[in-house]
Design a protein around this motif. Sequence first.
Motif, PDB file in Angstrom:
ATOM      1  N   LEU A  70     -13.293 -20.710  -3.198  1.00  0.00           N
ATOM      2  CA  LEU A  70     -13.479 -21.148  -4.579  1.00  0.00           C
ATOM      3  C   LEU A  70     -14.363 -20.156  -5.337  1.00  0.00           C
ATOM      4  N   GLY A  71     -13.876 -19.657  -6.460  1.00  0.00           N
ATOM      5  CA  GLY A  71     -14.634 -18.659  -7.199  1.00  0.00           C
ATOM      6  C   GLY A  71     -14.775 -17.376  -6.400  1.00  0.00           C
ATOM      7  N   ALA A  72     -13.665 -16.902  -5.834  1.00  0.00           N
ATOM      8  CA  ALA A  72     -13.691 -15.828  -4.839  1.00  0.00           C
ATOM      9  C   ALA A  72     -14.047 -14.462  -5.413  1.00  0.00           C
ATOM     10  N   GLY A  73     -13.817 -14.254  -6.713  1.00  0.00           N
ATOM     11  CA  GLY A  73     -14.134 -12.952  -7.293  1.00  0.00           C
ATOM     12  C   GLY A  73     -13.432 -11.812  -6.563  1.00  0.00           C
ATOM     13  N   MET A  74     -14.198 -10.764  -6.234  1.00  0.00           N
ATOM     14  CA  MET A  74     -13.648  -9.593  -5.552  1.00  0.00           C
ATOM     15  C   MET A  74     -13.864  -9.659  -4.038  1.00  0.00           C
ATOM     16  N   ASP A  75     -13.999 -10.859  -3.509  1.00  0.00           N
ATOM     17  CA  ASP A  75     -14.258 -11.029  -2.076  1.00  0.00           C
ATOM     18  C   ASP A  75     -13.169 -10.372  -1.232  1.00  0.00           C
TER      19      ASP A  75
ATOM     20  N   LYS B 262      -2.836 -20.110   6.127  1.00  0.00           N
ATOM     21  CA  LYS B 262      -2.781 -19.568   4.778  1.00  0.00           C
ATOM     22  C   LYS B 262      -4.194 -19.486   4.206  1.00  0.00           C
ATOM     23  N   TYR B 263      -4.396 -18.429   3.428  1.00  0.00           N
ATOM     24  CA  TYR B 263      -5.685 -18.160   2.811  1.00  0.00           C
ATOM     25  C   TYR B 263      -5.508 -18.150   1.292  1.00  0.00           C
ATOM     26  N   PHE B 264      -6.236 -19.034   0.611  1.00  0.00           N
ATOM     27  CA  PHE B 264      -6.147 -19.159  -0.848  1.00  0.00           C
ATOM     28  C   PHE B 264      -7.443 -18.674  -1.491  1.00  0.00           C
ATOM     29  N   GLU B 265      -7.299 -18.039  -2.649  1.00  0.00           N
ATOM     30  CA  GLU B 265      -8.443 -17.713  -3.479  1.00  0.00           C
ATOM     31  C   GLU B 265      -8.217 -18.289  -4.874  1.00  0.00           C
ATOM     32  N   VAL B 266      -9.298 -18.794  -5.467  1.00  0.00           N
ATOM     33  CA  VAL B 266      -9.215 -19.344  -6.824  1.00  0.00           C
ATOM     34  C   VAL B 266     -10.326 -18.728  -7.672  1.00  0.00           C
ATOM     35  N   ASP B 267      -9.975 -18.314  -8.866  1.00  0.00           N
ATOM     36  CA  ASP B 267     -10.983 -17.867  -9.825  1.00  0.00           C
ATOM     37  C   ASP B 267     -10.371 -17.934 -11.225  1.00  0.00           C
ATOM     38  N   PHE B 268     -11.203 -17.639 -12.224  1.00  0.00           N
ATOM     39  CA  PHE B 268     -10.700 -17.622 -13.591  1.00  0.00           C
ATOM     40  C   PHE B 268      -9.559 -16.609 -13.718  1.00  0.00           C
ATOM     41  N   PRO B 269      -8.555 -16.902 -14.553  1.00  0.00           N
ATOM     42  CA  PRO B 269      -7.416 -15.990 -14.702  1.00  0.00           C
ATOM     43  C   PRO B 269      -7.812 -14.541 -15.002  1.00  0.00           C
TER      44      PRO B 269
ATOM     45  N   SER C  63       0.715 -11.446 -13.454  1.00  0.00           N
ATOM     46  CA  SER C  63      -0.609 -10.999 -13.886  1.00  0.00           C
ATOM     47  C   SER C  63      -1.739 -11.938 -13.471  1.00  0.00           C
ATOM     48  N   HIS C  64      -1.440 -13.249 -13.277  1.00  0.00           N
ATOM     49  CA  HIS C  64      -2.500 -14.206 -12.984  1.00  0.00           C
ATOM     50  C   HIS C  64      -2.329 -14.950 -11.658  1.00  0.00           C
ATOM     51  N   SER C  65      -1.387 -14.529 -10.836  1.00  0.00           N
ATOM     52  CA  SER C  65      -1.252 -15.161  -9.524  1.00  0.00           C
ATOM     53  C   SER C  65      -0.497 -14.253  -8.562  1.00  0.00           C
ATOM     54  N   LEU C  66      -0.797 -14.447  -7.299  1.00  0.00           N
ATOM     55  CA  LEU C  66      -0.100 -13.733  -6.222  1.00  0.00           C
ATOM     56  C   LEU C  66       0.192 -14.752  -5.140  1.00  0.00           C
ATOM     57  N   ASP C  67       1.407 -14.732  -4.604  1.00  0.00           N
ATOM     58  CA  ASP C  67       1.747 -15.702  -3.565  1.00  0.00           C
ATOM     59  C   ASP C  67       2.573 -15.043  -2.475  1.00  0.00           C
ATOM     60  N   SER C  68       1.964 -14.916  -1.291  1.00  0.00           N
ATOM     61  CA  SER C  68       2.692 -14.463  -0.108  1.00  0.00           C
ATOM     62  C   SER C  68       2.605 -15.582   0.924  1.00  0.00           C
ATOM     63  N   SER C  69       3.224 -15.391   2.077  1.00  0.00           N
ATOM     64  CA  SER C  69       3.257 -16.483   3.051  1.00  0.00           C
ATOM     65  C   SER C  69       1.884 -16.760   3.671  1.00  0.00           C
ATOM     66  N   ARG C  70       0.979 -15.759   3.659  1.00  0.00           N
ATOM     67  CA  ARG C  70      -0.333 -15.975   4.272  1.00  0.00           C
ATOM     68  C   ARG C  70      -1.505 -15.879   3.293  1.00  0.00           C
ATOM     69  N   TYR C  71      -1.253 -15.385   2.080  1.00  0.00           N
ATOM     70  CA  TYR C  71      -2.342 -15.132   1.137  1.00  0.00           C
ATOM     71  C   TYR C  71      -1.902 -15.425  -0.286  1.00  0.00           C
ATOM     72  N   SER C  72      -2.708 -16.224  -0.980  1.00  0.00           N
ATOM     73  CA  SER C  72      -2.413 -16.528  -2.386  1.00  0.00           C
ATOM     74  C   SER C  72      -3.673 -16.398  -3.222  1.00  0.00           C
ATOM     75  N   ILE C  73      -3.495 -15.882  -4.428  1.00  0.00           N
ATOM     76  CA  ILE C  73      -4.571 -15.853  -5.413  1.00  0.00           C
ATOM     77  C   ILE C  73      -4.111 -16.680  -6.607  1.00  0.00           C
ATOM     78  N   VAL C  74      -4.943 -17.619  -7.015  1.00  0.00           N
ATOM     79  CA  VAL C  74      -4.572 -18.569  -8.066  1.00  0.00           C
ATOM     80  C   VAL C  74      -5.578 -18.486  -9.205  1.00  0.00           C
ATOM     81  N   GLY C  75      -5.091 -18.323 -10.412  1.00  0.00           N
ATOM     82  CA  GLY C  75      -5.952 -18.361 -11.596  1.00  0.00           C
ATOM     83  C   GLY C  75      -6.094 -19.793 -12.073  1.00  0.00           C
ATOM     84  N   ALA C  76      -7.290 -20.348 -11.988  1.00  0.00           N
ATOM     85  CA  ALA C  76      -7.512 -21.746 -12.383  1.00  0.00           C
ATOM     86  C   ALA C  76      -8.982 -21.963 -12.700  1.00  0.00           C
ATOM     87  N   ASP C  77      -9.257 -23.068 -13.397  1.00  0.00           N
ATOM     88  CA  ASP C  77     -10.623 -23.465 -13.732  1.00  0.00           C
ATOM     89  C   ASP C  77     -11.043 -24.558 -12.753  1.00  0.00           C
TER      90      ASP C  77
END
Length: 302
Positions: A72-77, A92-99, A132-146
């Motif tokens: 949560l709030g992963a930034g550039m982790d 699966k590994y998810f990251e969430v941060d502002f868009p 531009s605001h999300s990436l989704d693969s089978s093991r890694y996703s980045i989600v733009g959300a509040d």
Amino acid sequence: RFAVSVGYWKDPYIQYFVRQAKERKAPEINRGNNNSPGFVCVAGYYARVHGVSHLIKAFLEKTECNCQIVNLGAGMDTLFWRLKDENLLPRKYFEVDFPMIVARKIHNIKSKPPLSKPIMESHSGDSLLIDSHSLDSSRYSIVGADLRCSSDLEEKLKKHGLDVHLPTLLVAECVLVYMTPQQSANLLRWAASTFPVAMVINYEQVNMGDRFGQIMIENLQRRQCNLAGVELCSSLDSQRERLLANGWEAARAIDMMKVYSFLPQADVKRIEALEFLDEKELFEQLMQHYCICWASKDSSNL
């Protein structure tokens, strides 16, 4: 990045997200937490990285990696890449941060093969989805959300393959303190009620009611950095009670001085030889004003 360049720990991926710092950070900052009376929040440091990593790896070991992580709030982790290198990726590994943050991270991933290649190597099935605001693969996703809107967060995570029945680890490092108490309570309650088997790790300030804590707050306010949830950072008890009050069954909290004392002493001696530290009292004060808290919900008795 400066701490990595000096040799506190290894992270071959941070160079692709963060430019080399022009200013030299004080050793007590590199060793300890990520904020002092004279520094705004920057990257994670030795005790934080090792303390949080220890809990993450314990969860992965208990679940035999048959789990998911939501950062949560992963930034550039860079945790996804480091876990892959150690063959410790969860299902699966998810990251969430502002868009806006997510867009920057995705741009770096797309433009730098050492970041994109590991994602492709771990991917299977349908084509990898990226915009531009999300990436989704089978093991890694980045989600733009509040994170302050948990219904929107859940919808976006499920769209990217979140499985509420999998054991789930949620990681929040210096994130909840920027939300109001009600907003962070809503997020913690959502997580506790959504996953039958779950753990949450929270790293942030503590003991903020004393004079040292007040100086930290004042310095941050001068930099237009408002800690909206600082009232919950008054003690280790308040940190623990916040977790228990929002649906978590068991919770613990320890300050970073205690974390530092738990670290492998051979490695502590190695890092203490990297830079001369003459302000031991300041170092201890800093460490006593940050903590790691963790809580669990465990219907499967892991």
